[in-house]
Design a protein around this motif. Structure first.
Motif, short mmCIF file in Angstrom:
data_model
loop_
_atom_site.label_atom_id
_atom_site.label_comp_id
_atom_site.label_asym_id
_atom_site.label_seq_id
_atom_site.Cartn_x
_atom_site.Cartn_y
_atom_site.Cartn_z
N PRO A 172 0.82 -1.22 0.00
CA PRO A 172 0.00 0.00 0.00
C PRO A 172 0.85 1.26 0.00
O PRO A 172 1.91 1.31 0.64
N PRO A 173 0.39 2.31 -0.71
CA PRO A 173 1.17 3.56 -0.80
C PRO A 173 0.98 4.46 0.42
O PRO A 173 0.38 5.53 0.34
N ILE A 174 1.49 4.03 1.56
CA ILE A 174 1.29 4.75 2.82
C ILE A 174 1.74 6.21 2.71
O ILE A 174 1.12 7.11 3.30
N LYS A 175 2.79 6.46 1.96
CA LYS A 175 3.33 7.81 1.86
C LYS A 175 2.35 8.78 1.21
O LYS A 175 2.51 10.00 1.33
N ASP A 176 1.34 8.26 0.52
CA ASP A 176 0.36 9.11 -0.15
C ASP A 176 -0.95 9.23 0.61
O ASP A 176 -1.86 9.91 0.15
N PHE A 177 -1.08 8.55 1.75
CA PHE A 177 -2.35 8.57 2.48
C PHE A 177 -2.62 9.97 3.05
O PHE A 177 -1.87 10.43 3.92
N PRO A 178 -3.67 10.65 2.61
CA PRO A 178 -3.90 12.03 3.07
C PRO A 178 -4.29 12.13 4.53
O PRO A 178 -4.14 13.20 5.14
N LYS A 223 5.75 0.06 -7.42
CA LYS A 223 5.14 0.90 -6.42
C LYS A 223 3.95 1.66 -7.00
O LYS A 223 4.00 2.15 -8.13
N ILE A 224 2.88 1.71 -6.22
CA ILE A 224 1.70 2.46 -6.63
C ILE A 224 2.01 3.94 -6.43
O ILE A 224 2.33 4.38 -5.32
N ARG A 225 1.89 4.71 -7.49
CA ARG A 225 2.16 6.14 -7.45
C ARG A 225 0.88 6.90 -7.75
O ARG A 225 0.42 6.95 -8.89
N LEU A 226 0.30 7.49 -6.73
CA LEU A 226 -0.95 8.22 -6.93
C LEU A 226 -0.77 9.40 -7.86
O LEU A 226 -1.69 9.78 -8.58
N TYR A 261 -9.83 0.97 -6.21
CA TYR A 261 -9.94 -0.49 -6.30
C TYR A 261 -9.92 -0.94 -7.75
O TYR A 261 -9.27 -1.93 -8.11
N GLY A 262 -10.65 -0.22 -8.60
CA GLY A 262 -10.70 -0.60 -10.00
C GLY A 262 -9.36 -0.48 -10.70
O GLY A 262 -8.95 -1.38 -11.45
N LEU A 263 -8.66 0.63 -10.46
CA LEU A 263 -7.35 0.83 -11.08
C LEU A 263 -6.34 -0.20 -10.61
O LEU A 263 -5.59 -0.79 -11.40
N TRP A 264 -6.31 -0.41 -9.30
CA TRP A 264 -5.37 -1.35 -8.70
C TRP A 264 -5.64 -2.77 -9.18
O TRP A 264 -4.72 -3.50 -9.59
N ALA A 265 -6.90 -3.19 -9.16
CA ALA A 265 -7.25 -4.56 -9.57
C ALA A 265 -6.96 -4.79 -11.04
O ALA A 265 -6.50 -5.86 -11.44
N SER A 266 -7.22 -3.78 -11.86
CA SER A 266 -6.96 -3.92 -13.29
C SER A 266 -5.47 -4.12 -13.56
O SER A 266 -5.07 -4.99 -14.34
N GLU A 267 -4.64 -3.33 -12.89
CA GLU A 267 -3.20 -3.45 -13.10
C GLU A 267 -2.66 -4.77 -12.56
O GLU A 267 -1.82 -5.41 -13.21
N LEU A 268 -3.16 -5.20 -11.40
CA LEU A 268 -2.64 -6.46 -10.84
C LEU A 268 -3.14 -7.67 -11.62
O LEU A 268 -2.42 -8.66 -11.75
N SER A 269 -4.33 -7.60 -12.18
CA SER A 269 -4.81 -8.72 -12.99
C SER A 269 -3.94 -8.90 -14.23
O SER A 269 -3.68 -10.03 -14.66
N SER A 270 -3.47 -7.79 -14.80
CA SER A 270 -2.56 -7.87 -15.95
C SER A 270 -1.24 -8.50 -15.55
O SER A 270 -0.68 -9.35 -16.27
N PHE A 271 -0.74 -8.10 -14.38
CA PHE A 271 0.49 -8.70 -13.85
C PHE A 271 0.31 -10.20 -13.64
O PHE A 271 1.16 -11.02 -14.03
N GLY A 300 5.77 4.61 5.92
CA GLY A 300 5.91 4.41 4.47
C GLY A 300 7.23 3.77 4.10
O GLY A 300 7.30 2.89 3.23
N ASN A 301 8.31 4.18 4.77
CA ASN A 301 9.61 3.55 4.51
C ASN A 301 9.63 2.09 4.95
O ASN A 301 10.23 1.24 4.27
N LEU A 302 8.99 1.80 6.07
CA LEU A 302 8.93 0.41 6.53
C LEU A 302 8.14 -0.45 5.54
O LEU A 302 8.52 -1.60 5.27
N VAL A 303 7.06 0.09 4.98
CA VAL A 303 6.29 -0.64 3.97
C VAL A 303 7.19 -0.98 2.78
O VAL A 303 7.14 -2.09 2.23
N ASP A 304 8.01 -0.02 2.35
CA ASP A 304 8.93 -0.28 1.24
C ASP A 304 9.90 -1.40 1.57
O ASP A 304 10.21 -2.26 0.73
N ILE A 305 10.41 -1.41 2.80
CA ILE A 305 11.35 -2.45 3.23
C ILE A 305 10.66 -3.82 3.26
O ILE A 305 11.21 -4.81 2.80
#
Length: 253
Positions: free
Chosen positions: A164-170, A207-210, A236-246, A181-186
């Protein structure tokens, strides 16, 4: 990356009181949204080919932020995969808000029926980061999770979703976004180690980049979140579409 975790652990000590009080403030101000309804479904296509997918994970896989899983990650992923495979997709969600990787192993994996499964998709990481799980423990637990699943479903392909892109969570203040966010990357880097040890296990380390989604769709950051923390229907739609392609790429290899 583990060395980075070590130095980060030292640096974070003076900030712990601030993180504690900021965390309490975020929890108090963030609305508690329910998990999505309808944890199983089917995407029906003509023909005899059938494909079964199960989803494991934390709140994002549990569909927090949308009313029904049809609108969430699992439902969209199944629709996208059906188009790619030309098969009827049977899907089922086994996820719980607040669960860590260890909790998934202990409380969810044992209750999944031993039916035939063609693909397992796993979405974890946020709760392990917020509970400050260390990278070597996380990596070993992820190996145990794969082993547990393979003991039930033999050589089933397994796909770990992007972290998850914790660094972008508003909803989160700067300090939380940086340290967690750094721990998530690790932790994400450790999943690459796990995936490398098993045939048919894959981790999408992109990495998910908003900011990329915002630029492409000309939207505000808030449009991608339901409560400042969990995904919106759009995300959800964007994320699922990209991961389904992967996943489809890996299934065809």
């Amino acid at each position: 990356m583990r060395l980075l975790y070590f130095f980060g652990s030292i640096i974070i000590v003076p900030f712990l009181p601030f993180l504690y009080f900021q965390g309490k403030r975020v929890r108090a101000s963030t609305p508690r949204l329910p998990e999505a309804e309808g944890n199983k479904g089917m995407v029906k296509l003509e023909g005899d080919q059938e494909f079964r997918v199960i989803f494991l994970g934390e709140s994002s896989i549990a569909g927090v932020g949308v009313n029904h899983h049809e609108e969430g990650f699992a439902g969209v992923f199944a629709k996208e995969l059906a188009e790619k495979t030309k098969a009827t997709i049977h899907w089922e969600v086994y996820a719980k808000s607040g669960y860590t990787l260890k909790k998934i192993r202990e409380s969810i994996v044992p209750v999944i029926p031993d039916n035939k499964v063609d693909l397992i998709v796993i979405g974890l990481g946020a709760n392990d980061a917020f509970t400050l799980n260390n990278p070597w423990s996380w990596q070993k637990q992820s190996e145990y999770l794969v082993t547990d699943l393979r003991s039930k479903f033999e050589d089933v392909p397994i796909v770990f979703a992007n972290m998850p892109p914790i660094k972008d969570f508003p909803a989160f203040p700067f300090l939380i976004r940086v340290f967690i966010g750094n721990l998530v990357d690790i932790l994400g880097n450790e999943l690459l180690t796990t995936a490398s040890k098993f045939n048919g296990v894959h981790y999408n380390d992109k990495k998910i980049r908003l900011r990329d989604w915002r630029t492409r769709m000309n939207l505000n950051a808030e449009d991608f979140f339901s409560d400042g923390v969990h995904p919106s229907k759009l995300t959800y739609g964007l994320w699922a579409s990209e991961l389904s392609s992967f996943a489809w790429e890996k299934l065809r290899d």
